[in-house]
Design an enzyme around this catalytic site. Structure first.
Site, short mmCIF file in Angstrom:
data_model
loop_
_atom_site.label_atom_id
_atom_site.label_comp_id
_atom_site.label_asym_id
_atom_site.label_seq_id
_atom_site.Cartn_x
_atom_site.Cartn_y
_atom_site.Cartn_z
CB VAL A 9 62.69 39.19 -31.96
CG1 VAL A 9 61.78 38.48 -31.15
CG2 VAL A 9 63.10 40.55 -31.73
CB SER A 10 65.00 37.44 -36.64
OG SER A 10 65.23 35.92 -36.02
#
Length: 182
Positions: A9-10
């Site tokens: 995930v960012s």
């Protein structure tokens, strides 16, 4: 022939749970996960651990290709590296098989769209920042050091830059810049 999962995930407010569950359901005994930008490969230590670890006959599994890479170049580099080592790439939510011409073409198209999405997001962010600056709302990141406090400590207590940096928990170069700006 072992399947290894990679989840990413960012941002820290995003959750890896759904990706981990999908990768476990896809038969991955080991799932490496991290919170990092997908636009660049540096700083993605969990991905590098997997790339270094996988052996011929293994499969690297992701939920979607955009979890692996956000640029066509990076995606092609990863796929080329995996293929050269005899490692397959599979995505649980997309019909990807890197051993066929159709699978490779589909993979490349997905890479193009992932890069396009990243570029659009950057453009929107730049436009938003420009508009906020024009309205006088955006002033950038808040200062992480108190210049007045540094100058006060230097003048009143006679502390040197290294001692001030230690006391305030900032870099010594920041103290030097604050004192030079006086």
């Amino acid at each position: 022939m072992t399947a290894y999962g990679y989840a990413r995930v960012s941002t820290f407010d995003q959750d890896l749970t759904a990706q981990r569950q999908a990768l476990k359901a896809a038969g991955c005994r080991v799932v490496r996960a991290e919170t990092a930008s997908g636009s660049r490969r540096d700083g993605r230590t969990e991905l590098q651990v997997l790339l270094d670890f996988v052996q011929p006959g293994d499969t690297l599994v992701v939920t979607r290709i955009d979890r692996l890479a956000r640029s066509v170049r990076d995606l092609q580099d990863i796929v080329h590296e995996l293929k050269g080592r005899g490692v397959a790439l599979r995505a649980t939510e997309q019909p990807i098989d890197t051993s066929t011409a159709a699978g490779k073409a589909f993979l490349d198209m997905l890479g193009v769209f992932a890069e396009f999405e990243t570029n659009l997001r950057r453009e929107r962010q730049s436009e938003g920042i420009a508009q906020a600056k024009a309205r006088g709302v955006y002033r950038g990141r808040k200062p992480s050091i108190d210049v007045a406090e540094i100058r006060r400590m230097h003048a009143e207590s006679g502390l040197g830059p290294s001692a001030i940096a230690r006391k305030l928990g900032v870099g010594r170069s920041s103290v030097y810049r604050a004192l030079a700006a006086a």
